[in-house]
Design an enzyme around this catalytic site. Structure first.
Site, PDB file in Angstrom:
ATOM      1  N   HIS A 155       1.000   6.231   1.870  1.00 39.73           N
ATOM      2  CA  HIS A 155       1.714   7.187   2.719  1.00 39.73           C
ATOM      3  C   HIS A 155       2.923   7.828   2.038  1.00 39.73           C
ATOM      4  O   HIS A 155       3.511   8.762   2.580  1.00 39.73           O
ATOM      5  CB  HIS A 155       2.019   6.566   4.075  1.00 39.73           C
ATOM      6  CG  HIS A 155       0.727   6.284   4.798  1.00 39.73           C
ATOM      7  ND1 HIS A 155      -0.154   7.297   5.114  1.00 39.73           N
ATOM      8  CD2 HIS A 155       0.127   5.125   5.158  1.00 39.73           C
ATOM      9  CE1 HIS A 155      -1.225   6.771   5.680  1.00 39.73           C
ATOM     10  NE2 HIS A 155      -1.085   5.452   5.713  1.00 39.73           N
ATOM     11  N   GLU A 163      -8.768   0.447  -2.590  1.00 40.17           N
ATOM     12  CA  GLU A 163      -9.553   0.510  -1.355  1.00 40.17           C
ATOM     13  C   GLU A 163     -10.504   1.684  -1.486  1.00 40.17           C
ATOM     14  O   GLU A 163     -10.090   2.782  -1.868  1.00 40.17           O
ATOM     15  CB  GLU A 163      -8.641   0.727  -0.148  1.00 40.17           C
ATOM     16  CG  GLU A 163      -7.784  -0.470   0.160  1.00 40.17           C
ATOM     17  CD  GLU A 163      -6.853  -0.182   1.323  1.00 40.17           C
ATOM     18  OE1 GLU A 163      -6.906   0.904   1.904  1.00 40.17           O
ATOM     19  OE2 GLU A 163      -6.040  -1.064   1.615  1.00 40.17           O
ATOM     20  N   HIS A 215      -5.648   3.614  -1.447  1.00 40.99           N
ATOM     21  CA  HIS A 215      -6.953   4.018  -0.909  1.00 40.99           C
ATOM     22  C   HIS A 215      -7.240   5.444  -1.356  1.00 40.99           C
ATOM     23  O   HIS A 215      -6.554   6.377  -0.935  1.00 40.99           O
ATOM     24  CB  HIS A 215      -6.893   3.920   0.625  1.00 40.99           C
ATOM     25  CG  HIS A 215      -8.184   4.197   1.316  1.00 40.99           C
ATOM     26  ND1 HIS A 215      -8.325   4.079   2.680  1.00 40.99           N
ATOM     27  CD2 HIS A 215      -9.402   4.580   0.860  1.00 40.99           C
ATOM     28  CE1 HIS A 215      -9.569   4.374   3.023  1.00 40.99           C
ATOM     29  NE2 HIS A 215     -10.242   4.701   1.929  1.00 40.99           N
ATOM     30  N   ARG A 267       3.728  18.796   2.028  1.00 38.68           N
ATOM     31  CA  ARG A 267       4.357  20.024   1.549  1.00 38.68           C
ATOM     32  C   ARG A 267       3.694  20.567   0.293  1.00 38.68           C
ATOM     33  O   ARG A 267       4.194  21.496  -0.312  1.00 38.68           O
ATOM     34  CB  ARG A 267       5.834  19.750   1.237  1.00 38.68           C
ATOM     35  CG  ARG A 267       6.688  19.532   2.456  1.00 38.68           C
ATOM     36  CD  ARG A 267       6.990  20.853   3.156  1.00 38.68           C
ATOM     37  NE  ARG A 267       7.862  21.670   2.363  1.00 38.68           N
ATOM     38  CZ  ARG A 267       9.191  21.683   2.457  1.00 38.68           C
ATOM     39  NH1 ARG A 267       9.784  20.921   3.337  1.00 38.68           N
ATOM     40  NH2 ARG A 267       9.910  22.450   1.697  1.00 38.68           N
ATOM     41  N   GLU A 307     -11.150  -9.211   3.714  1.00 37.38           N
ATOM     42  CA  GLU A 307      -9.848  -8.814   4.270  1.00 37.38           C
ATOM     43  C   GLU A 307     -10.067  -8.606   5.763  1.00 37.38           C
ATOM     44  O   GLU A 307     -10.888  -7.776   6.174  1.00 37.38           O
ATOM     45  CB  GLU A 307      -9.316  -7.535   3.605  1.00 37.38           C
ATOM     46  CG  GLU A 307      -7.965  -7.140   4.219  1.00 37.38           C
ATOM     47  CD  GLU A 307      -7.140  -6.218   3.338  1.00 37.38           C
ATOM     48  OE1 GLU A 307      -7.244  -6.300   2.101  1.00 37.38           O
ATOM     49  OE2 GLU A 307      -6.378  -5.420   3.913  1.00 37.38           O
ATOM     50  N   ASN A 317       0.853  -1.185   0.000  1.00 38.20           N
ATOM     51  CA  ASN A 317       0.000   0.000   0.000  1.00 38.20           C
ATOM     52  C   ASN A 317       0.897   1.246   0.000  1.00 38.20           C
ATOM     53  O   ASN A 317       1.700   1.433   0.917  1.00 38.20           O
ATOM     54  CB  ASN A 317      -0.888  -0.041   1.259  1.00 38.20           C
ATOM     55  CG  ASN A 317      -1.822   1.144   1.354  1.00 38.20           C
ATOM     56  OD1 ASN A 317      -1.408   2.277   1.124  1.00 38.20           O
ATOM     57  ND2 ASN A 317      -3.058   0.914   1.711  1.00 38.20           N
ATOM     58  N   HIS A 332      -3.572  -4.222   7.948  1.00 39.60           N
ATOM     59  CA  HIS A 332      -3.642  -3.059   8.830  1.00 39.60           C
ATOM     60  C   HIS A 332      -2.711  -3.217  10.023  1.00 39.60           C
ATOM     61  O   HIS A 332      -2.844  -4.156  10.810  1.00 39.60           O
ATOM     62  CB  HIS A 332      -5.057  -2.736   9.329  1.00 39.60           C
ATOM     63  CG  HIS A 332      -5.234  -1.256   9.555  1.00 39.60           C
ATOM     64  ND1 HIS A 332      -4.757  -0.615  10.663  1.00 39.60           N
ATOM     65  CD2 HIS A 332      -5.772  -0.300   8.770  1.00 39.60           C
ATOM     66  CE1 HIS A 332      -5.016   0.674  10.557  1.00 39.60           C
ATOM     67  NE2 HIS A 332      -5.634   0.896   9.416  1.00 39.60           N
ATOM     68  N   THR A 356      -6.947   6.802  10.518  1.00 40.87           N
ATOM     69  CA  THR A 356      -6.809   5.689   9.584  1.00 40.87           C
ATOM     70  C   THR A 356      -8.087   4.858   9.663  1.00 40.87           C
ATOM     71  O   THR A 356      -9.019   5.243  10.376  1.00 40.87           O
ATOM     72  CB  THR A 356      -5.552   4.846   9.925  1.00 40.87           C
ATOM     73  OG1 THR A 356      -5.426   3.791   8.975  1.00 40.87           O
ATOM     74  CG2 THR A 356      -5.617   4.258  11.321  1.00 40.87           C
ATOM     75  N   THR A 357      -8.145   3.761   8.907  1.00 33.40           N
ATOM     76  CA  THR A 357      -9.378   2.973   8.880  1.00 33.40           C
ATOM     77  C   THR A 357      -9.517   2.216  10.200  1.00 33.40           C
ATOM     78  O   THR A 357      -8.861   1.206  10.427  1.00 33.40           O
ATOM     79  CB  THR A 357      -9.339   1.993   7.683  1.00 33.40           C
ATOM     80  OG1 THR A 357      -8.914   2.719   6.537  1.00 33.40           O
ATOM     81  CG2 THR A 357     -10.691   1.388   7.436  1.00 33.40           C
TER      82      THR A 357
HETATM   83  N1  PXP Z   1      -5.869  -3.002   4.256  1.00 35.83           N
HETATM   84  C1  PXP Z   1      -6.842  -2.060   4.334  1.00 35.83           C
HETATM   85  C2  PXP Z   1      -8.226  -2.444   3.931  1.00 35.83           C
HETATM   86  C3  PXP Z   1      -6.565  -0.744   4.766  1.00 35.83           C
HETATM   87  O1  PXP Z   1      -7.544   0.174   4.849  1.00 35.83           O
HETATM   88  C4  PXP Z   1      -5.224  -0.407   5.060  1.00 35.83           C
HETATM   89  C5  PXP Z   1      -4.887   1.000   5.447  1.00 35.83           C
HETATM   90  O2  PXP Z   1      -5.114   1.837   4.355  1.00 35.83           O
HETATM   91  C6  PXP Z   1      -4.240  -1.408   4.940  1.00 35.83           C
HETATM   92  C7  PXP Z   1      -4.594  -2.694   4.561  1.00 35.83           C
HETATM   93  C8  PXP Z   1      -2.799  -1.126   5.227  1.00 35.83           C
HETATM   94  O3  PXP Z   1      -2.637  -0.791   6.571  1.00 35.83           O
HETATM   95  P1  PXP Z   1      -1.232  -0.232   7.055  1.00 35.83           P
HETATM   96  O4  PXP Z   1      -0.973   1.018   6.294  1.00 35.83           O
HETATM   97  O5  PXP Z   1      -1.446  -0.009   8.517  1.00 35.83           O
HETATM   98  O6  PXP Z   1      -0.207  -1.288   6.775  1.00 35.83           O
END
Ligand code: PXP
Length: 253
Positions: free
Chosen positions: A13, A76, A46, A21, A157, A10, A199, A106-107
């Protein structure tokens, strides 16, 4: 190579740092290319309603590069008309339906498919009807698993955040939370659902989760992007991949 357990990286970030910035770098698309070269089996992003990290332009560009590299894009998305329209326009390999609240960092927690059945089931149907593999991000709860099956999702998931937090905080409930993840994975698999997990996963928590035999894919972001600051993204991904492989090898031994 997936070795029975895929790693979806993912890259949200990377965009968080860029947006802090208002700059054009670091580029999440470059990170996706690098992640694939380092062994990621797929790219997860996401697109949040508030566009706090990934942008619409990022999704357009990611869709092109994953296609070129022959890797799946896992989008996502919240269950909203806007996100549904974007998914139907892009037709990603997979869409993972997540709950979304503007004020959350976050989620936090999975989708409540039991309460939200009437709202979510038609969206699952339309996305699946368009050939998108639909995943529901849920807590490790048997009722939620049954509900995902009932509404026609192909994948669940499992939200690993509570377990990962418990391990990091030395909370004695960690073992029980891991058992719940295992029970949900067994039940989902019994119902014919593919099981993913994600997550909060880091180097410490990845092995117990990867050792759940029903889990076919891990989606990992925040820790990998953070670790990339210190050792670089390819090295962080390769170390995570190696820990996943170790867990699977120990399972087979
Ligand atoms: N899976 C899902 C469905 C998520 O919403 C997220 C966070 O966006 C992740 C995985 C990845 O989580 P992390 O960034 O904490 O590794």
């Amino acid at each position: 190579m997936s070795r029975g357990l895929r790693l979806g990286v993912n890259i949200d970030h990377v965009a968080t740092i860029r947006n802090a910035r208002g700059a054009t770098y670091p580029d999440p698309v470059r990170a996706a290319e690098m992640a694939i070269a380092a062994g990621a089996d797929g790219i997860t992003a996401h697109l949040r309603e508030d566009r706090r990290h990934i942008s619409d332009t990022d999704i357009d560009a990611l869709a092109v590069i994953v296609k070129r590299r022959g890797r799946p894009l896992n989008l996502e998305m919240a269950v909203t008309a806007e996100m549904e329209a974007i998914a139907l326009r892009h037709l990603p390999h997979a869409a993972c339906l997540v709950p979304e609240r503007r004020e959350e960092v976050t989620t936090e927690g999975g989708l409540d498919l039991v309460k939200g059945h009437n709202h979510i089931a038609p969206v699952v149907g339309r996305l699946a009807g368009a050939g998108i593999r639909v995943s529901c991000f849920i807590d490790a709860d048997l009722e939620q698993v049954a509900s995902a099956k009932a509404m026609g999702a192909q994948v669940v998931e499992l939200h690993t955040g509570a377990y990962c937090d418990a391990v990091r905080e030395g909370d004695p409930r960690a073992d029980e939370l891991l058992e719940r993840l295992k029970a949900a994975a067994v039940e989902a698999s019994r119902l014919g659902l593919e099981v993913h997990a994600g997550h909060g996963i880091d180097y410490e928590t990845v092995k117990p989760i990867a050792a759940i035999p029903q889990v076919m894919e891990l989606n990992i972001g925040h820790f990998l992007i953070g670790e990339a600051i210190f050792i670089g993204l390819p090295a962080a991904i390769q170390r995570m991949r190696a820990l996943m492989d170790q867990a699977r090898a120990e399972l087979a031994a």
